[in-house]
Write a protein that holds these residues in place. Structure first.
Motif, PDB file in Angstrom:
ATOM      1  N   ARG A 302     -46.120  65.897 -19.776  1.00 28.55           N
ATOM      2  CA  ARG A 302     -45.979  65.145 -21.033  1.00 28.55           C
ATOM      3  C   ARG A 302     -47.144  65.333 -21.988  1.00 28.55           C
ATOM      4  N   LYS A 303     -48.336  65.446 -21.441  1.00 28.41           N
ATOM      5  CA  LYS A 303     -49.504  65.570 -22.322  1.00 28.41           C
ATOM      6  C   LYS A 303     -49.595  66.956 -22.942  1.00 28.41           C
ATOM      7  N   LYS A 304     -48.695  67.841 -22.542  1.00 25.29           N
ATOM      8  CA  LYS A 304     -48.731  69.205 -23.098  1.00 25.29           C
ATOM      9  C   LYS A 304     -47.718  69.382 -24.223  1.00 25.29           C
ATOM     10  N   TYR A 305     -46.824  68.419 -24.375  1.00 19.60           N
ATOM     11  CA  TYR A 305     -45.823  68.548 -25.450  1.00 19.60           C
ATOM     12  C   TYR A 305     -46.276  67.694 -26.627  1.00 19.60           C
ATOM     13  N   LEU A 306     -47.362  68.146 -27.242  1.00 19.21           N
ATOM     14  CA  LEU A 306     -47.962  67.317 -28.289  1.00 19.21           C
ATOM     15  C   LEU A 306     -47.760  67.958 -29.658  1.00 19.21           C
ATOM     16  N   LEU A 307     -46.658  67.582 -30.294  1.00 21.53           N
ATOM     17  CA  LEU A 307     -46.371  68.100 -31.631  1.00 21.53           C
ATOM     18  C   LEU A 307     -47.367  67.521 -32.631  1.00 21.53           C
ATOM     19  N   TYR A 308     -47.860  66.301 -32.318  1.00 22.48           N
ATOM     20  CA  TYR A 308     -48.793  65.607 -33.220  1.00 22.48           C
ATOM     21  C   TYR A 308     -49.769  64.803 -32.364  1.00 22.48           C
ATOM     22  N   ASP A 309     -50.830  64.297 -33.010  1.00 23.59           N
ATOM     23  CA  ASP A 309     -51.891  63.597 -32.273  1.00 23.59           C
ATOM     24  C   ASP A 309     -51.467  62.184 -31.831  1.00 23.59           C
ATOM     25  N   ASN A 310     -52.085  61.721 -30.756  1.00 24.94           N
ATOM     26  CA  ASN A 310     -51.952  60.338 -30.267  1.00 24.94           C
ATOM     27  C   ASN A 310     -50.544  59.931 -29.844  1.00 24.94           C
ATOM     28  N   LYS A 311     -49.734  60.902 -29.451  1.00 26.10           N
ATOM     29  CA  LYS A 311     -48.352  60.601 -29.068  1.00 26.10           C
ATOM     30  C   LYS A 311     -48.308  59.573 -27.934  1.00 26.10           C
ATOM     31  N   ILE A 312     -47.426  58.591 -28.078  1.00 26.29           N
ATOM     32  CA  ILE A 312     -47.306  57.549 -27.057  1.00 26.29           C
ATOM     33  C   ILE A 312     -46.401  58.022 -25.903  1.00 26.29           C
ATOM     34  N   CYS A 313     -46.393  57.217 -24.821  1.00 22.46           N
ATOM     35  CA  CYS A 313     -45.498  57.444 -23.675  1.00 22.46           C
ATOM     36  C   CYS A 313     -45.751  58.772 -22.979  1.00 22.46           C
ATOM     37  N   THR A 314     -47.006  59.220 -22.946  1.00 20.12           N
ATOM     38  CA  THR A 314     -47.280  60.472 -22.249  1.00 20.12           C
ATOM     39  C   THR A 314     -47.804  60.201 -20.838  1.00 20.12           C
ATOM     40  N   GLY A 315     -47.880  58.938 -20.459  1.00 25.34           N
ATOM     41  CA  GLY A 315     -48.410  58.632 -19.141  1.00 25.34           C
ATOM     42  C   GLY A 315     -47.416  57.984 -18.190  1.00 25.34           C
ATOM     43  N   ASP A 316     -46.417  57.312 -18.746  1.00 23.41           N
ATOM     44  CA  ASP A 316     -45.545  56.497 -17.897  1.00 23.41           C
ATOM     45  C   ASP A 316     -44.489  57.295 -17.157  1.00 23.41           C
ATOM     46  N   GLU A 317     -43.961  56.686 -16.116  1.00 26.24           N
ATOM     47  CA  GLU A 317     -42.786  57.231 -15.432  1.00 26.24           C
ATOM     48  C   GLU A 317     -41.562  57.014 -16.323  1.00 26.24           C
ATOM     49  N   ALA A 318     -40.513  57.793 -16.060  1.00 27.75           N
ATOM     50  CA  ALA A 318     -39.270  57.624 -16.824  1.00 27.75           C
ATOM     51  C   ALA A 318     -38.767  56.187 -16.746  1.00 27.75           C
ATOM     52  N   ALA A 319     -38.845  55.616 -15.540  1.00 25.88           N
ATOM     53  CA  ALA A 319     -38.326  54.259 -15.355  1.00 25.88           C
ATOM     54  C   ALA A 319     -39.097  53.271 -16.217  1.00 25.88           C
ATOM     55  N   GLU A 320     -40.414  53.499 -16.321  1.00 22.82           N
ATOM     56  CA  GLU A 320     -41.220  52.577 -17.130  1.00 22.82           C
ATOM     57  C   GLU A 320     -40.851  52.689 -18.603  1.00 22.82           C
ATOM     58  N   CYS A 321     -40.624  53.932 -19.042  1.00 20.22           N
ATOM     59  CA  CYS A 321     -40.234  54.133 -20.446  1.00 20.22           C
ATOM     60  C   CYS A 321     -38.938  53.398 -20.748  1.00 20.22           C
ATOM     61  N   LYS A 322     -37.992  53.530 -19.830  1.00 21.22           N
ATOM     62  CA  LYS A 322     -36.710  52.884 -20.097  1.00 21.22           C
ATOM     63  C   LYS A 322     -36.868  51.363 -20.109  1.00 21.22           C
ATOM     64  N   ASN A 323     -37.562  50.830 -19.090  1.00 24.41           N
ATOM     65  CA  ASN A 323     -37.721  49.372 -19.019  1.00 24.41           C
ATOM     66  C   ASN A 323     -38.507  48.831 -20.196  1.00 24.41           C
ATOM     67  N   CYS A 324     -39.508  49.597 -20.596  1.00 23.16           N
ATOM     68  CA  CYS A 324     -40.344  49.171 -21.726  1.00 23.16           C
ATOM     69  C   CYS A 324     -39.486  49.070 -22.982  1.00 23.16           C
ATOM     70  N   LEU A 325     -38.637  50.081 -23.199  1.00 25.08           N
ATOM     71  CA  LEU A 325     -37.806  50.038 -24.405  1.00 25.08           C
ATOM     72  C   LEU A 325     -36.764  48.938 -24.332  1.00 25.08           C
ATOM     73  N   GLN A 326     -36.202  48.736 -23.135  1.00 25.33           N
ATOM     74  CA  GLN A 326     -35.224  47.652 -22.980  1.00 25.33           C
ATOM     75  C   GLN A 326     -35.873  46.309 -23.332  1.00 25.33           C
ATOM     76  N   MET A 327     -37.087  46.114 -22.840  1.00 28.45           N
ATOM     77  CA  MET A 327     -37.795  44.865 -23.105  1.00 28.45           C
ATOM     78  C   MET A 327     -38.095  44.713 -24.599  1.00 28.45           C
TER      79      MET A 327
END
Ligand code: 5AD
Ligand code: FES
Length: 347
Positions: A302-327
């Motif tokens: 994830r940290k290698k697909y950086l089209l722009y600076d400071n991109k979020i969600c480059t550390g979490d697991e897929a499950a965390e991303c989904k739960n975070c967005l649901q919340m």
């Protein structure tokens, strides 16, 4: 200005001059008014449902050199990677278990991924997950290639037009890329039968209010199923490193205009929006967006697909991303749903 917004709400259309005036001269209260009508319209078509798309960034090799993009070929500081078919299928398996029914394969324009390889990947995903939609976002190709991917089972294609103004386009891209070819690709995709997404960056270098009005006119003419927009965010290793990024307010305003212009459209609240403001994606939904695209790529890339600076969600697991967005969506009265989330129909 409110009269113009009322006109847009009742007719889904403005002239280029009217769009320009609104984009250039609206006040904060005009923007609030626009968002209230955009939300109303969005609810008529999609209720409070927010669709999720699992984004798989499968290669950051790119033969192009777009001046704004962090994975452009001239950026020697990007560590390049590719996922193979098994990696991609593993992402899908995990995503399916989490409730994803759309997989978006996004990558740079990477010659390693020949038509044959793409078709093989697409047909493997479709045979394992026949109830899922596959979206490709792999750039400009020939008509025959798009047709082959479609015949292999691809349902949708995302190709941002980046800017509808040809002169502006040439300022953002090297001379070997042409705005005419990019638009031709979009028309080819539509003719083949894909659900097609175009889109643009807000606040990109040299962009004027008139350019954005041209983007609106292009959307009206092309009538895409989806529109992806987000703020331009400068990337430190590109020729545009010293340009200001686009703003939250500018981007939200364009989201509102798009919802009223194309009421049926699938409109993501993008990661770039979440990057320039901690509540950017929530605000995007409250301005008329109805899609979010959490990352399903393996954490290791994830940290290698950086089209722009400071991109979020480059550390979490897929499950965390989904739960975070649901919340996040629940916190504003919306609900992430597990369906393919097809377009409500071009009207
Ligand atoms: N800032 C914001 N968006 C960008 N994109 C590429 N580089 C940047 C940047 N620096 C967008 C482009 C492209 C999409 C995949 O990402 O619009 O089409
Ligand atoms: Fe890869 Fe623009 S840098 S498509």
């Amino acid at each position: 200005m409110k009269a113009l917004i009322d006109k847009l709400y009742s007719t889904s259309s403005l002239t280029k001059e009217e769009y320009t005036k609104l984009i250039q001269h609206h006040s904060g209260s005009d923007a609030e008014y626009l968002y209230s009508l955009a939300v109303k319209r969005r609810k008529e078509y999609y209720g409070t449902d927010v669709y999720i798309r699992g984004l798989i960034e499968f290669t950051n090799y790119c033969k192009n050199d777009c001046l704004y993009c962090g994975i452009r070929r001239s950026n020697k500081n990007t560590e390049r990677y590719r996922l193979d078919k098994d990696d991609i299928l593993a992402c899908c398996e995990q995503g399916y278990g989490l409730g994803f029914r759309t997989f978006v394969l996004q990558g740079g324009e990477d010659p390693y991924f020949t038509d044959e390889r793409i078709c093989d990947i697409v047909s493997s995903i479709k045979s394992s997950y026949p109830d899922c939609a596959v979206t490709l976002s792999i750039g400009e190709k020939e008509h025959a290639s798009y047709k082959a991917f479609f015949d292999a089972g691809a349902d949708r294609y995302l190709l941002r037009h980046e800017t509808a103004d040809n002169n502006h386009y040439r300022k953002l891209h090297p001379s070997e890329m042409s705005p005419e070819h990019r638009k031709q690709c979009l028309y080819d995709l539509k003719a083949i039968g894909y659900q097609v997404g175009c889109g643009f960056m807000v606040g990109s270098p040299y962009q004027t209010a008139e350019n954005l009005a041209d983007d609106m006119m292009f959307l009206k003419e092309f009538r895409p199923h989806m529109v992806g927009i987000g703020p331009f965010i400068s990337q430190h290793d590109t020729p545009f490193s010293d340009f200001e990024s686009g703003t939250l307010d500018q981007t939200l305003f364009m989201l509102g205009l798009i919802r009223l212009t194309l009421p049926y459209v699938l409109l993501p609240s993008t990661t770039a929006l979440g990057t320039i403001h901690p509540l950017g994606r929530e605000k995007g939904v409250l301005a008329g967006a109805n899609v979010v695209m959490p990352n399903l790529s393996p954490v290791s890339v994830r940290k290698k697909y950086l089209l722009y600076d400071n991109k979020i969600c480059t550390g979490d697991e897929a499950a965390e991303c989904k739960n975070c967005l649901q919340m996040r969506m629940r916190s504003i009265g919306y609900d992430v749903v597990s369906s393919r989330g097809d377009c409500a129909g071009i009207k």
